[in-house]
Write an enzyme that holds these catalytic residues in place. Structure first.
Site, PDB file in Angstrom:
ATOM      1  N   SER A  41       5.932  -1.930  -1.768  1.00 31.11           N
ATOM      2  CA  SER A  41       5.938  -2.912  -2.870  1.00 31.11           C
ATOM      3  C   SER A  41       4.895  -2.587  -3.945  1.00 31.11           C
ATOM      4  O   SER A  41       3.897  -3.273  -4.084  1.00 31.11           O
ATOM      5  CB  SER A  41       5.754  -4.336  -2.332  1.00 31.11           C
ATOM      6  OG  SER A  41       4.688  -4.428  -1.410  1.00 31.11           O
TER       7      SER A  41
ATOM      8  N   GLY B  98       0.840  -1.207   0.000  1.00 27.22           N
ATOM      9  CA  GLY B  98       0.000   0.000   0.000  1.00 27.22           C
ATOM     10  C   GLY B  98       0.866   1.243   0.000  1.00 27.22           C
ATOM     11  O   GLY B  98       2.086   1.156   0.216  1.00 27.22           O
ATOM     12  N   LEU B  99       0.235   2.377  -0.232  1.00 27.88           N
ATOM     13  CA  LEU B  99       0.963   3.639  -0.296  1.00 27.88           C
ATOM     14  C   LEU B  99       1.634   3.965   1.030  1.00 27.88           C
ATOM     15  O   LEU B  99       1.224   3.466   2.082  1.00 27.88           O
ATOM     16  CB  LEU B  99      -0.003   4.783  -0.654  1.00 27.88           C
ATOM     17  CG  LEU B  99      -0.640   4.726  -2.047  1.00 27.88           C
ATOM     18  CD1 LEU B  99      -1.717   5.824  -2.161  1.00 27.88           C
ATOM     19  CD2 LEU B  99       0.421   4.909  -3.130  1.00 27.88           C
TER      20      LEU B  99
END
Lengths: 627, 296
Positions: free
Chosen positions: A538, A464-465
């Site tokens: 990722s 996730g961000l």
């Protein structure tokens, strides 16, 4: 007892050594004349010395409840409070011997609030003398005593119908009580019940028949106790010896000390050590008086083995051919003994033979009403209550069902803080079918490592961000897992970049290499049996797919921590978005580098709408151990 | 089987206590029960030497032959001996004559036991008491939990089921362990006979200088025994059924000079062995009271 001359001593001694010891318990309340009966048995077997008799006479005058007669109960009620209140509070052990046998009597109180004391006395007894007042017949308390005695594994019972002198030695009264008892005792599966009419106060049928109950043709109580067959054939059972202590006085000697729980052994016997499963043979049975040729049930021995194998306290040395079961979840009967109730889920120390583990009751199936045997639904178990429960241990133990072997099936529960003994239990059977897996000495691999940790290893991959909440959720999840006793580790992007990946920057190549290394490390950790939490942005689908490919099916849990960019930027906990916007940070995901959202993650968490607790709960559901 | 069972149980108890102890010690009073307990410990750990020290609480009033026997056994076993005397009591001149047996026992035995236990921080203490000795002992656990200050509360004893002993304690708490709980006096003697265990010669009848005090013969073991007016020591054939401080331990007239004869006499005895201990006769529940205060 006649005077002995010294030449009788060798004869006396051989008589003593051949004599068996019978341990029995007497059950009944003070009103039934229990202490009086024991006092009478001691008196009639000449165990009361003159000075004790003198003391008894003076105490009978002070506290006696029998008028002019000697109060034999005062011989056994040892504590001051008991003498003053005329009741038995605790378990007392009494000793007497006749020409045929040696006896240890556990004298225990009969009131319901002393159920635990009765169970304590019964735990080491092979036989129970159940007292019934002839005037009152089989009462609720008689049923309770019979139930506790049966639960504790006693199979031989003498039903002593006392105070026959108060019912004019009426045979019909006796027969009615015997029949009442026979009917209700059917479910207890006693091997034999011997009913005896007697008067403890006057002595009829205690050691001699007297002439007031000519209609009774059975044995006197003492005759019965002297001749009753107790447990036999224990030595033909397969060998089991819980290891108590390893004796290592010097580097050349390793002796395994313990008391043989069942079976026999001799030099050359093929054995196995459980739970490790290693094999060996008995080399010697080492003893002070010279090495032994053979040892059997009940003996305390020191064994040496042919091979150098790892054995420690709590292991069990067993016969190779017929090993016992090993398991970590059980159905058991538990008797609670503490003022603080038994609460399911709470952790207790549990001692079974020489092994101490941590255990919790996972479910109270039902409470057993001690008076009538009814099954009742309950949430917690109070002092002196009995329940059938499911138990979970934090490690597997070697055991036998209690009905097969008391030493290998009985356990106590100890409070983790106060260290008081709070419960006693008896294993009924193992819940998991671990009984068929006979433990072998295996190569150490992922399965054995994770089995030791009692968990299935996972790689839980958070993507996730930056600022979406990955680390928050991962940390919370780890705390929850840790509290459940699971072994975890978090690989966090920031931390790994300080060490292992210090040489990598934020170019696309470096970011791929960053993920490759982390995925490989996670794989090693899963191989070590750990639940590994990876918290990395990722951003690329390919790298996440690569990572997934390193694990076995079901091991990789992809968690998409989804938060809109505006929300992450608004939070900006590390101030990175601001820097990126100013151009001070290149290749920042979401600003000038793409984030490829997962298409089919195992969990899709929307942190704008779901609290971290809810998110953690959703992941826990995914990795819940299958029952 | 009888002796195997008794012996096996005691050895199990000794090993279990040791396996769970941080700093164990064996109380050694030099008497016949201590002798049997020591012998069982040697068997339990064979071929190793018992891995704990012996503690002798010395009131300075023991029989001379007891000191000699103690030193002999220490040499033979190779175990470490710790002796402790309550020097405060010695300095205050506490003795069994002027202070009475109750105060003397409290200062020179009970206090003198608690002090070294605290000083060395022993957590598990072996004692040779038997349940058949006395009524409050009959209710004693094999592993007897003691609260800080060594106090025994008969109402909060830990339940003891099967042979599963709860050895968990907190700092300041201790456990007294009684491996001979289920032995009787006769068992002790037969075992001594069978195992040829060395015992103090005072158990055997011999001509000894004694004076009559109440119902008991008191041996004039050294010149510290104050003779009452008109009292002259006489030589009598006596032996001791129990050993303690000589001014407080009554001898019985006996001609039993061998173990066989002692066993025969014990088997047909009409009085209990504790009758020879003057400190027990104070009151009916005196043992319970002394135990509550930390006595063995």
């Amino acid at each position: 007892m006649k005077d002995l001359r010294p030449k009788d001593i060798s004869e006396l001694f051989s008589g003593q050594t051949e004599k068996t010891t019978l341990r029995f318990i007497t059950c009944g309340s003070v009103d039934d004349g229990k202490s009086t009966l024991i006092g009478r048995l001691l008196h009639e077997s000449k165990q009361i010395f003159d000075d004790q008799m003198t003391a008894l006479e003076s105490e009978s005058r002070l506290y006696g409840t029998q008028g002019e007669k000697l109060d034999f109960a005062l011989l056994v009620d040892g504590l001051q409070a008991e003498r003053e209140q005329g009741i038995t509070i605790d378990v007392a052990y009494r000793f007497f011997a006749t020409d045929k046998r040696r006896f240890i009597v556990a004298d225990t109180p009969g009131h319901e609030q002393y159920t635990r004391n009765m169970a304590t006395g019964a735990s080491t007894a092979e036989l129970a003398v159940l007292l019934v007042d002839a005037r009152k017949g089989v009462l609720t308390q008689t049923r309770r005593h019979a139930r506790i005695v049966a639960m504790m594994g006693i199979r031989q019972v003498a039903l002593a119908v006392n105070k026959m002198d108060m019912v004019n030695f009426d045979e019909a009264v006796f027969n009615r009580i015997v029949e009442d008892f026979r009917q209700f005792a059917v479910p207890f599966e006693f091997a034999r019940v011997q009913s005896i009419p007697l008067s403890a106060l006057d002595g009829d049928n205690v050691s001699s028949p007297g002439n007031r109950m000519a209609w009774y043709e059975g044995p006197t109580l003492l005759d019965y106790l002297e001749t009753v067959e107790t447990h036999v054939g224990k030595t033909s059972a397969p060998f089991r010896m819980p290891v108590q202590w390893v004796n290592r006085p010097n580097p050349d000697f390793r002796g395994f000390c313990g008391r043989i729980a069942q079976g026999a052994i001799w030099p050359g016997s093929a054995v196995k050590v459980l739970p490790s499963g290693v094999h060996s043979k008995v080399k010697e049975i080492v003893a002070w008086e010279g090495n032994r040729e053979r040892a059997e049930t009940g003996e305390s021995v020191t064994l040496t083995l042919e091979d150098e194998v790892g054995v420690s306290r709590g292991d069990v040395i067993v016969s190779l051919d017929d090993p016992p079961q090993v398991a970590d979840q059980f159905e058991a009967t538990v008797l609670w003994m503490s003022e603080h109730p038994l609460v399911p889920g709470r952790l207790y120390l549990l001692k079974i033979h020489n092994r101490e583990v941590t255990a919790s009751v996972t479910e109270i199936k039902y409470k057993v009403d001690v008076n009538n045997g009814a099954h009742l639904a309950i949430k917690t178990l109070a002092a002196n209550e009995i329940a059938v429960v499911n138990l979970s241990f934090n490690q597997p133990v070697v055991f036998e069902p209690y009905s097969a072997n008391r030493t290998l099936g009985g356990f106590i529960l100890i409070d983790k803080l106060s260290f008081e003994t709070v419960g006693a239990g008896m294993i009924i059977f193992a819940l998991r079918r671990a009984s068929n897996i006979h433990w072998q000495a295996l190569e150490i691999n992922k399965e054995t490592r994770s089995a030791l940790k009692r968990q299935k290893p996972y790689c839980i991959w958070f993507t996730g961000l930056s600022g979406s909440g990955k680390s928050t959720i991962a940390n919370l999840l780890e705390k929850r897992l840790h509290a459940d006793g699971r072994h975890t580790y978090i690989l966090d992007g920031d931390n790994v970049r300080h060490g292992l990946n210090r040489d990598l920057g934020f170019t696309e190549v470096d970011r791929v290499e960053n993920i490759r290394r982390v995925a490989e490390v996670a794989k090693l950790m899963v191989d070590a049996g750990l639940i590994t939490l990876v918290s990395f942005i990722s951003p690329f689908t390919d790298e996440r797919r690569m990572a997934r490919g390193l694990f076995e099916p079901g091991e990789f849990i992809e968690v998409f921590v989804d938060s809109p960019l505006e929300e992450c930027e608004r939070r900006d906990t590390k101030g990175l978005y601001a820097k990126a916007r100013k151009g001070e940070l290149k290749n920042f995901t979401g600003i000038d580098s793409a984030y490829e959202a997962p298409e089919a993650p195992e969990a899709h968490l929307r942190t704008k709408h779901e609290s971290p607790d809810v998110c953690v709960e959703r992941i826990l559901q995914l990795i819940k151990p299958s029952e | 089987m009888n002796f195997n069972q008794l012996e096996a149980e005691s050895i199990e108890i000794i090993r279990e206590a040791y396996a769970n102890a941080a700093n164990p010690v064996m109380l050694y009073s030099i008497g016949k029960d201590s002798s049997v307990m020591l012998h069982l410990a040697r068997k339990a750990f064979f071929p190793a030497i018992p891995p704990f020290p012996l503690l002798h609480v010395d009131t300075t009033w023991k029989f001379l032959e007891m000191y000699a026997h103690r030193d002999r056994m220490v040499a033979e076993t190779g175990m470490k001996l710790i002796t402790y005397t309550n020097q405060d009591g010695v300095a205050a001149g506490v003795n069994p004559f002027t202070h009475g047996s109750t105060y003397y026992t409290d200062v020179m035995k009970t206090e003198a036991l608690k002090k070294p236990l605290d000083m060395y921080g022993f957590d598990v203490i072996f004692g040779g008491a038997r349940r058949d000795e006395e009524k409050s002992r009959a209710k004693e656990r094999i592993f007897s939990y003691r609260a800080p200050g060594h106090r025994w509360d008969p109402k909060v004893q830990r339940p003891e089921l099967w042979s599963l002993y709860n050895t968990r304690i907190k700092k300041g708490e201790t456990i007294r362990v009684f491996p001979l709980s289920n032995w009787t006096e006769l068992d002790i003697w037969l075992y001594i006979y069978h195992e040829k265990i060395p015992i103090v010669p005072l158990y055997f009848a011999k001509e000894r200088p004694v004076v009559r005090r109440g119902d008991a013969w008191i041996m004039v073991d050294d010149d510290r025994l104050p003779l009452e007016p008109g009292e002259t020591p006489e030589i009598r054939m006596v032996r001791f059924r129990t050993l303690g401080c000589y001014p407080l331990t009554g001898a019985v007239e006996s001609s039993s000079g061998t173990l066989e004869e002692i066993i025969a006499e014990t088997f047909s005895a009409r009085t209990s062995e504790r009758q020879g201990r003057l400190i027990d006769s104070d009151q009916a529940a005196s043992m319970e009271k002394k135990k509550a205060e930390g006595y063995f």
